[in-house]
Design a protein around this motif. Structure first.
Motif, PDB file in Angstrom:
ATOM      1  N   PHE A   1     -57.757  44.921   9.000  1.00 37.49           N
ATOM      2  CA  PHE A   1     -57.925  46.004   8.032  1.00 37.49           C
ATOM      3  C   PHE A   1     -59.385  46.357   7.762  1.00 37.49           C
ATOM      4  N   LEU A   2     -60.279  45.387   7.877  1.00 36.33           N
ATOM      5  CA  LEU A   2     -61.698  45.672   7.633  1.00 36.33           C
ATOM      6  C   LEU A   2     -62.518  45.730   8.914  1.00 36.33           C
ATOM      7  N   GLY A   3     -61.888  45.399  10.031  1.00 40.01           N
ATOM      8  CA  GLY A   3     -62.589  45.469  11.302  1.00 40.01           C
ATOM      9  C   GLY A   3     -63.718  44.471  11.430  1.00 40.01           C
ATOM     10  N   LEU A   4     -63.599  43.328  10.788  1.00 40.78           N
ATOM     11  CA  LEU A   4     -64.650  42.314  10.842  1.00 40.78           C
ATOM     12  C   LEU A   4     -64.546  41.496  12.124  1.00 40.78           C
ATOM     13  N   GLY A   5     -65.667  40.901  12.508  1.00 39.83           N
ATOM     14  CA  GLY A   5     -65.650  39.976  13.628  1.00 39.83           C
ATOM     15  C   GLY A   5     -64.925  38.696  13.258  1.00 39.83           C
ATOM     16  N   GLY A   6     -64.567  37.926  14.262  1.00 40.30           N
ATOM     17  CA  GLY A   6     -63.777  36.729  14.020  1.00 40.30           C
ATOM     18  C   GLY A   6     -64.468  35.737  13.104  1.00 40.30           C
ATOM     19  N   MET A   7     -65.757  35.433  13.343  1.00 43.94           N
ATOM     20  CA  MET A   7     -66.474  34.465  12.517  1.00 43.94           C
ATOM     21  C   MET A   7     -66.708  34.998  11.107  1.00 43.94           C
ATOM     22  N   GLU A   8     -67.034  36.291  11.003  1.00 43.27           N
ATOM     23  CA  GLU A   8     -67.253  36.876   9.680  1.00 43.27           C
ATOM     24  C   GLU A   8     -65.957  36.876   8.871  1.00 43.27           C
ATOM     25  N   ALA A   9     -64.834  37.200   9.519  1.00 39.74           N
ATOM     26  CA  ALA A   9     -63.541  37.179   8.833  1.00 39.74           C
ATOM     27  C   ALA A   9     -63.188  35.769   8.377  1.00 39.74           C
ATOM     28  N   LEU A  10     -63.501  34.773   9.228  1.00 39.85           N
ATOM     29  CA  LEU A  10     -63.206  33.384   8.864  1.00 39.85           C
ATOM     30  C   LEU A  10     -64.034  32.947   7.652  1.00 39.85           C
ATOM     31  N   MET A  11     -65.328  33.250   7.650  1.00 41.53           N
ATOM     32  CA  MET A  11     -66.193  32.855   6.531  1.00 41.53           C
ATOM     33  C   MET A  11     -65.760  33.531   5.242  1.00 41.53           C
ATOM     34  N   LEU A  12     -65.381  34.814   5.324  1.00 40.97           N
ATOM     35  CA  LEU A  12     -64.945  35.525   4.125  1.00 40.97           C
ATOM     36  C   LEU A  12     -63.621  34.973   3.619  1.00 40.97           C
ATOM     37  N   ALA A  13     -62.716  34.628   4.541  1.00 42.46           N
ATOM     38  CA  ALA A  13     -61.437  34.031   4.147  1.00 42.46           C
ATOM     39  C   ALA A  13     -61.657  32.689   3.463  1.00 42.46           C
ATOM     40  N   ILE A  14     -62.582  31.902   3.995  1.00 40.07           N
ATOM     41  CA  ILE A  14     -62.893  30.609   3.371  1.00 40.07           C
ATOM     42  C   ILE A  14     -63.449  30.823   1.972  1.00 40.07           C
ATOM     43  N   ALA A  15     -64.351  31.795   1.824  1.00 40.29           N
ATOM     44  CA  ALA A  15     -64.934  32.076   0.509  1.00 40.29           C
ATOM     45  C   ALA A  15     -63.864  32.485  -0.500  1.00 40.29           C
ATOM     46  N   LEU A  16     -62.846  33.226  -0.049  1.00 34.21           N
ATOM     47  CA  LEU A  16     -61.789  33.682  -0.953  1.00 34.21           C
ATOM     48  C   LEU A  16     -60.730  32.607  -1.209  1.00 34.21           C
TER      49      LEU A  16
ATOM     50  N   CYS B   1     -56.385  30.663   4.830  1.00 36.97           N
ATOM     51  CA  CYS B   1     -57.207  31.091   5.969  1.00 36.97           C
ATOM     52  C   CYS B   1     -56.349  31.709   7.073  1.00 36.97           C
ATOM     53  N   LEU B   2     -55.174  31.121   7.322  1.00 37.38           N
ATOM     54  CA  LEU B   2     -54.294  31.649   8.365  1.00 37.38           C
ATOM     55  C   LEU B   2     -53.808  33.062   8.040  1.00 37.38           C
ATOM     56  N   VAL B   3     -53.652  33.366   6.754  1.00 36.39           N
ATOM     57  CA  VAL B   3     -53.185  34.690   6.345  1.00 36.39           C
ATOM     58  C   VAL B   3     -54.342  35.676   6.236  1.00 36.39           C
ATOM     59  N   PHE B   4     -55.455  35.233   5.640  1.00 38.61           N
ATOM     60  CA  PHE B   4     -56.562  36.150   5.361  1.00 38.61           C
ATOM     61  C   PHE B   4     -57.341  36.542   6.624  1.00 38.61           C
ATOM     62  N   VAL B   5     -57.550  35.606   7.544  1.00 35.94           N
ATOM     63  CA  VAL B   5     -58.384  35.915   8.716  1.00 35.94           C
ATOM     64  C   VAL B   5     -57.808  37.090   9.521  1.00 35.94           C
ATOM     65  N   PRO B   6     -56.526  37.081   9.901  1.00 34.53           N
ATOM     66  CA  PRO B   6     -56.001  38.252  10.621  1.00 34.53           C
ATOM     67  C   PRO B   6     -56.049  39.530   9.794  1.00 34.53           C
ATOM     68  N   GLY B   7     -55.780  39.407   8.462  1.00 36.62           N
ATOM     69  CA  GLY B   7     -55.815  40.594   7.617  1.00 36.62           C
ATOM     70  C   GLY B   7     -57.206  41.210   7.542  1.00 36.62           C
ATOM     71  N   LEU B   8     -58.217  40.385   7.354  1.00 33.73           N
ATOM     72  CA  LEU B   8     -59.589  40.889   7.294  1.00 33.73           C
ATOM     73  C   LEU B   8     -60.033  41.438   8.644  1.00 33.73           C
ATOM     74  N   TYR B   9     -59.576  40.799   9.700  1.00 29.54           N
ATOM     75  CA  TYR B   9     -59.930  41.248  11.049  1.00 29.54           C
ATOM     76  C   TYR B   9     -59.315  42.622  11.337  1.00 29.54           C
TER      77      TYR B   9
END
Length: 523
Positions: free
Chosen positions: A103-118, A93-101
Motif C-alpha cells: 500500500f505504501l510502496g516501501l522497500g522490503g527493509m524499510e517496510a520491515l523496520m517500520l513494521a517493527i517500530a509499530l 510483522c508478518l501482517v504489517f510488512v506485506p501491507g506496508l510494501y
C-alpha cells in the motif's frame, strides 16, 4: 526565556487536559505540537533543544529505574509474558510488512523496520497508567510490564544490528550484576531517609544504569531498568521509588514535550497517523486472544491488552537510527495513540464491567495458576490488602482469631507472608469475577487495607451486593475519601494517620500510668 515558555505551555495545557478528565501527559504532548507550530512567532527553535532532549532522556531512565524497583524477574520468565510478547511481535510483522510494501510502496527493509517500530507498545505510558492506579504489582500489570520488557529487549537488539555495531566484550559483565546486590543493599541501608536517598537513586539510575551500560555498548534504558530490579527485594525499595517521584515527573514532562517538538506533520503524516490509530483495536484484540490462549482470565487479558494498545516511544528511537524520514509521522502516530489510550485505560475497569458478559465465555476452562478461585471456607475475618497496614492488622488478630485470612494481588508478597506463617492467598479486589464466584459462608468481618480508593469502593460494594451483612472497616489517608468508602457499603473508614496518633497517645498514657523505675509505690 525559552525554558520559561516551555514550562508555561506544559502547565497550561496539562491543566486543561486534567480539567477535561484526561491525564496531564496528553496536555504535554499537545503542548509540544503547539510550541512547534508557533516556533517562528515566538522565536523558539523549530526542534527540541539539546537540553530538552537530555531532560527527556533522564525522565525515561528514572521512570524505568522506578519500574525496576517494583519488578520481580520471575514475573518476566513466564509463558504468557515471553510467549505472548514474541508471538504478538511475529504476527504483527508478518501482517504489517506485506501491507506496508503493497500500500505504501516501501522497500522490503524499510517496510520491515517500520513494521517493527509499530509492533512495540509504550513502556512509559503503561508504567504511568499503572503507577497512577497503583496496579504495577497487580497480575494484569505485571503481565503487561513483562511483555513490554520483552518488546524493549527486541528493540534494543534491532537498534544494535541496525546501527552496525555490537556491544563490547565488557558487556558480558552485565551477568555479574547480581554480585553487586549486597553492596547496593548496604548503600541503601547507610543513606537514611533524606536527600542522600534521592542522590543514591539518581546515581544508580543515571550513572550506573545509564552511563555504565552505554560505556559497554548496551542501552541505558535497559541499564536503568536492570539496576532498579536489583534493588527490588530491599525493604526500602518502595521508599526509594517514592523519593524519586517528583524528580521523575518533572523530567518526564520534557519527554512528552520532546515528542511533540520533533517536527510538524504534513498531510501524509497525518493520514498515516490516523490509519495507524484505526489499526489499534486490532493490535489490542491480538494481545487479548493471545493472553486468553495462555489461560489468563478474560479480565486480566482485557486489562493487559488495553495497556498495550498503543504505539511506543521505542518506535521513535528506532526511527531515529534506521528510519529518519519516518520520525515525524511516527511521532504523530505515537502521540495520537497516547491521546486515545490514556483515557480508555482510565476507564478500564468500568469498560470491563460492561463487556464482561460478552468476553467472559471466551476464557479457557483451565485457569492460570495465579488466577485460581478462592474459597474462604471457615474464615471469619478477612483482610484485603496485605501491605504494611494489612500485615499489622493480621498480626494483631492472629493470636485471638484462629479463622483469619488475608488476600493480596502481589504473588511476591504472598510468598513472604506464607514463609512468615500467615494464611494469605492471591486475589484482586477489583476483579468482578472474583466477587461473583466467592464463597464466604462464615465471614463476619472484613478489613480493607488497599491503597487504591477504587479498590476499596469496589470491594465494599461487591460484598454488600453478595448479601454480606457483617462489619466492613477500611483505612484511608484522605478525609475526602471517607464518605465515598462509606457510601460504597463500609461501616467505618478510619483515617490512618489519626489512628496512628491515637495509638501513640495510648502508649504514652500507658507508660505514664506505670510507676517509675526505682520509685516504690504507695501501699
Amino acid at each position: 526565556m525559552t525554558e520559561a515558555i516551555w514550562i508555561f505551555f506544559a502547565f497550561t495545557l496539562g491543566l486543561l487536559a486534567r480539567s477535561a478528565g484526561l491525564p496531564p501527559l496528553v496536555g504535554y504532548l499537545i503542548a509540544g505540537f503547539v510550541l512547534n507550530s508557533l516556533a517562528s512567532q515566538f522565536g523558539l527553535p523549530a526542534e527540541s533543544s539539546e537540553m530538552l532532549d537530555h531532560l527527556a532522556h533522564l525522565g525515561v531512565l528514572l521512570l524505568l529505574f522506578t519500574v525496576g524497583l517494583k519488578l520481580k524477574f520471575r514475573s518476566i520468565f513466564r509463558p504468557e509474558v515471553i510467549g505472548g510478547g514474541l508471538a504478538h511481535f511475529a504476527i504483527t510483522c508478518l501482517v504489517f510488512v506485506p501491507g506496508l510494501y503493497l500500500f505504501l510502496g516501501l522497500g522490503g527493509m524499510e517496510a520491515l523496520m517500520l513494521a517493527i517500530a509499530l509492533s512495540f507498545s509504550s513502556t512509559v505510558l503503561a508504567a504511568k497508567v499503572l503507577e497512577s492506579k497503583q496496579e504495577l504489582r497487580a497480575f494484569h500489570g505485571r503481565v503487561a510490564i513483562g511483555i513490554l520488557i520483552v518488546q524493549d529487549l527486541i528493540a534494543l537488539v534491532v537498534m544494535s544490528l541496525t546501527a552496525g555495531h555490537t556491544p563490547s566484550i565488557y558487556a558480558l559483565l552485565v551477568f555479574a550484576l547480581p554480585l553487586l546486590r549486597p553492596l547496593l543493599f548496604r548503600l541503601m541501608d547507610a543513606t537514611g531517609h533524606d536527600e542522600l536517598l534521592v542522590l543514591l537513586g539518581l546515581m544508580l539510575a543515571l550513572a550506573v544504569g545509564g552511563i555504565g551500560f552505554e560505556m559497554v555498548g548496551l542501552s541505558s534504558e535497559l541499564g536503568a531498568l536492570l539496576v532498579g530490579a536489583l534493588l527490588a527485594k530491599h525493604p526500602r525499595a518502595v521508599e526509594l521509588s517514592n523519593s524519586l517521584w517528583s524528580v521523575k515527573e518533572v523530567f518526564l514532562v520534557g519527554f512528552f514535550l520532546q515528542i511533540g517538538m520533533n517536527g510538524l506533520p504534513d498531510d501524509h503524516a497525518l493520514l498515516f497517523a490516523v490509519v495507524a490509530a484505526c489499526l489499534l483495536p486490532l493490535k489490542g484484540l491480538l494481545f487479548f486472544f493471545l493472553l486468553l490462549a495462555f489461560r489468563l482470565r478474560s479480565r486480566s487479558s482485557f486489562l493487559s491488552s488495553l495497556l498495550l494498545t498503543n504505539y511506543s516511544e521505542f518506535g521513535l528511537i528506532l526511527a531515529s537510527v534506521a528510519l529518519p524520514q519516518w520520525l515525524v509521522p511516527l511521532a504523530l502516530t505515537v502521540a495520537l495513540s497516547f491521546i486515545l489510550s490514556a483515557p480508555i485505560n482510565r476507564l478500564a475497569h468500568p469498560l470491563y464491567a460492561r463487556m464482561s458478559r460478552y468476553i467472559d465465555p471466551l476464557e479457557s476452562s483451565k485457569r492460570h495458576p495465579d488466577e485460581q478461585p478462592i474459597s474462604l471456607g471457615s474464615t471469619r475475618v478477612l483482610i484485603i490488602g496485605m501491605g504494611r497496614t494489612g500485615t499489622a492488622a493480621y498480626d494483631e488478630l492472629r493470636d485471638t482469631e484462629p479463622h483469619l485470612m488475608g488476600l493480596d494481588s502481589d504473588p511476591a508478597r504472598l510468598k513472604g507472608h506464607r514463609e512468615a506463617g500467615r494464611h494469605v492467598f492471591f486475589a484482586d479486589a477489583e476483579d468482578f469475577n472474583f466477587w461473583q464466584t466467592l464463597n464466604m459462608p462464615h465471614l463476619e468481618a472484613v478489613i480493607l487495607c488497599l491503597h487504591d480508593i477504587e479498590g476499596k469502593k469496589i470491594a465494599a460494594r461487591k460484598l454488600r451486593e453478595r448479601g454480606f451483612k457483617g462489619f466492613i472497616a477500611s483505612h484511608t489517608l484522605h478525609v475526602d475519601e471517607v464518605p465515598q468508602i462509606l457510601e460504597a457499603g463500609a461501616d467505618n473508614a478510619y483515617l490512618t494517620m489519626n489512628e496512628t496518633g491515637v495509638a501513640l497517645a495510648g502508649h504514652v498514657q500507658q507508660k505514664l500510668s506505670l510507676p517509675l523505675r526505682g520509685v516504690p509505690t504507695e501501699s
